[in-house]
Design an enzyme around this catalytic site. Sequence first.
Site, PDB file in Angstrom:
ATOM      1  N   ASP A 103      11.895  -7.989   4.785  1.00 61.40           N
ATOM      2  CA  ASP A 103      13.196  -8.121   5.453  1.00 61.40           C
ATOM      3  C   ASP A 103      13.172  -9.290   6.442  1.00 61.40           C
ATOM      4  OD1 ASP A 103      15.801  -7.367   5.602  1.00 61.40           O
ATOM      5  OD2 ASP A 103      15.478  -5.543   6.750  1.00 61.40           O
ATOM      6  N   SER A 148       5.473  -4.459   4.029  1.00 63.79           N
ATOM      7  CA  SER A 148       6.497  -3.922   4.925  1.00 63.79           C
ATOM      8  C   SER A 148       5.886  -2.895   5.858  1.00 63.79           C
ATOM      9  CB  SER A 148       7.621  -3.266   4.128  1.00 63.79           C
ATOM     10  OG  SER A 148       8.487  -2.589   5.021  1.00 63.79           O
ATOM     11  N   ASP A 153       6.195 -10.975   3.854  1.00 62.76           N
ATOM     12  CA  ASP A 153       7.011  -9.959   4.495  1.00 62.76           C
ATOM     13  C   ASP A 153       8.318  -9.862   3.697  1.00 62.76           C
ATOM     14  OD1 ASP A 153       8.103  -8.264   6.649  1.00 62.76           O
ATOM     15  OD2 ASP A 153       9.367 -10.018   7.056  1.00 62.76           O
ATOM     16  N   ASN A 199       7.741  -0.629   7.084  1.00 65.91           N
ATOM     17  CA  ASN A 199       8.665   0.501   7.001  1.00 65.91           C
ATOM     18  C   ASN A 199       8.112   1.600   6.082  1.00 65.91           C
ATOM     19  OD1 ASN A 199      10.874   2.218   6.508  1.00 65.91           O
ATOM     20  ND2 ASN A 199      12.317   0.549   6.849  1.00 65.91           N
ATOM     21  N   LYS A 230       1.327  -3.573  10.366  1.00 61.95           N
ATOM     22  CA  LYS A 230       1.242  -4.894  11.002  1.00 61.95           C
ATOM     23  C   LYS A 230       1.420  -4.770  12.504  1.00 61.95           C
ATOM     24  CE  LYS A 230       4.654  -6.403   8.297  1.00 61.95           C
ATOM     25  NZ  LYS A 230       5.739  -7.282   7.827  1.00 61.95           N
ATOM     26  N   ASP A 263       8.781 -13.443   9.190  1.00 60.24           N
ATOM     27  CA  ASP A 263       9.753 -13.889  10.193  1.00 60.24           C
ATOM     28  C   ASP A 263       9.433 -13.386  11.602  1.00 60.24           C
ATOM     29  OD1 ASP A 263      10.402 -11.199   9.518  1.00 60.24           O
ATOM     30  OD2 ASP A 263      12.389 -11.487  10.395  1.00 60.24           O
TER      31      ASP A 263
END
Lengths: 264, 264
Positions: A15, A46, A13, A48, A187, A212
């Site tokens: 961020d 990601s 991952d 995003n 995800k 995280d």
Amino acid sequence: MQTIPRYDGYIFDLDGTIYLGDILLPGAAELLHTLRREGRRVTFLSNNPTKTRRQYAERLQRLGIAADEHEIVNSSAVMVEWLLANAPGASLFVVGEAPLIGELEAAGFPLSEKPGEIAFVVASFDRTFTYRKLQIAFDAIRAGARLVATNPDRFCPVPGGGEPDAAAIIAAIEACTDTRCEVIVGKPSPIMARTVTNLIGLPPERCIIVGDRLMTDIAMGVTAGMDTALVLTGDSQRADLERSPYQPTYVLERIDELIGGSGV
Amino acid sequence: MQTIPRYDGYIFDLDGTIYLGDILLPGAAELLHTLRREGRRVTFLSNNPTKTRRQYAERLQRLGIAADEHEIVNSSAVMVEWLLANAPGASLFVVGEAPLIGELEAAGFPLSEKPGEIAFVVASFDRTFTYRKLQIAFDAIRAGARLVATNPDRFCPVPGGGEPDAAAIIAAIEACTDTRCEVIVGKPSPIMARTVTNLIGLPPERCIIVGDRLMTDIAMGVTAGMDTALVLTGDSQRADLERSPYQPTYVLERIDELIGGSGV
């Protein structure tokens, strides 16, 4: 200190795991350098969809981490793959930002704002969302279009706060049309896991996913049959583990514990 | 034909009950004329917060039905009453259209776009909705603001289709903030029922509520202890009665069956 074996494939991952905003997290550079030197396969993930894969690669490079855009998998790339596999040539209305729209257009999908022509409404993280887009999505779905989405995130963390993410867009469209989104590719979807294992070219049991967030990164890894490592440098604290239905293989204070680094 | 006794108070839904778009429904004019002549109290209800009470009265007058703005109760008027009773002077951020904003301002509520100042986010039917408003609502709620809404409708019917209504706005805000809207004042809320019985000045058992929607008009009447009449000129068909947890006292093909008119 726990001893962690080496894996052939590492799925990271971004961020909260590799960086936090514009700051590289402690041990990340050394970890990546070591894995590269040892010839391990590396992929970055990601949810995003508001940046292209190239933009992610450039960001990593700026932070001093070697990365090629083909090593990045974000939810817009997975959306492109899913549509190519399940609805090639379908006419789309995209409630999303320019990078997602650009990737779908580049993959050959015609775009339309005419409800009767639209086969799929693609809902996404969209800071350019307006009522007009909601109206087109509503009319299209009432005329028979299907609803799919890039990612399920409630909000995207930014320094000092957050930005309403795709969950808000999906919920608005679902609520007015009384329909449920069929597929969310990001995800923790197994669709994203499959895209990543295809890209990395290794079976799940030779890979580890490092992230995280328990409900996205760790959930996806567990479901896909991968070992997992939760890093405590982002969204999750150790106390969150008690409530989580998904338990990671390892819990790390620092990401370089993966190669025996302690940093402390 | 069923015999229906006279009531002292008549509470009418508007769209689908008294008129459909710009057309008065059969028997509505004669019914209202008879009730007025007999001195019955009459009130008109709407969940739609995008028009003022005066605009509703003017529309009825244009269609040939005597009506005063004080006989209209819409969800923005109920929102004003609820806030005056529960949060006098509270600073508001309104995700809604100009008429709602105007009514709240006229009632003395300060408006703000600064998240730390906002005590209540008021979600509503808003065809001027943008991501910027969603961001302000998100920031305000994360800073402690409470979320309330005018009405729960999924969409507002318009000729040939519909417009995404307050349910979409509420869902978007709820989804990104992971909170639930505390209060939705419009039908079928008992808050709207109380406002109406206060206005009409009669106990529920002397009133009848007449509407075309089982889950709003009939549900509210049943919950408030009123007799109810479902008219089949709008949203509901006879077959819908089987699935409904709320059963009306009467089912009418035409609204003037309330005074023994058949029209057929």
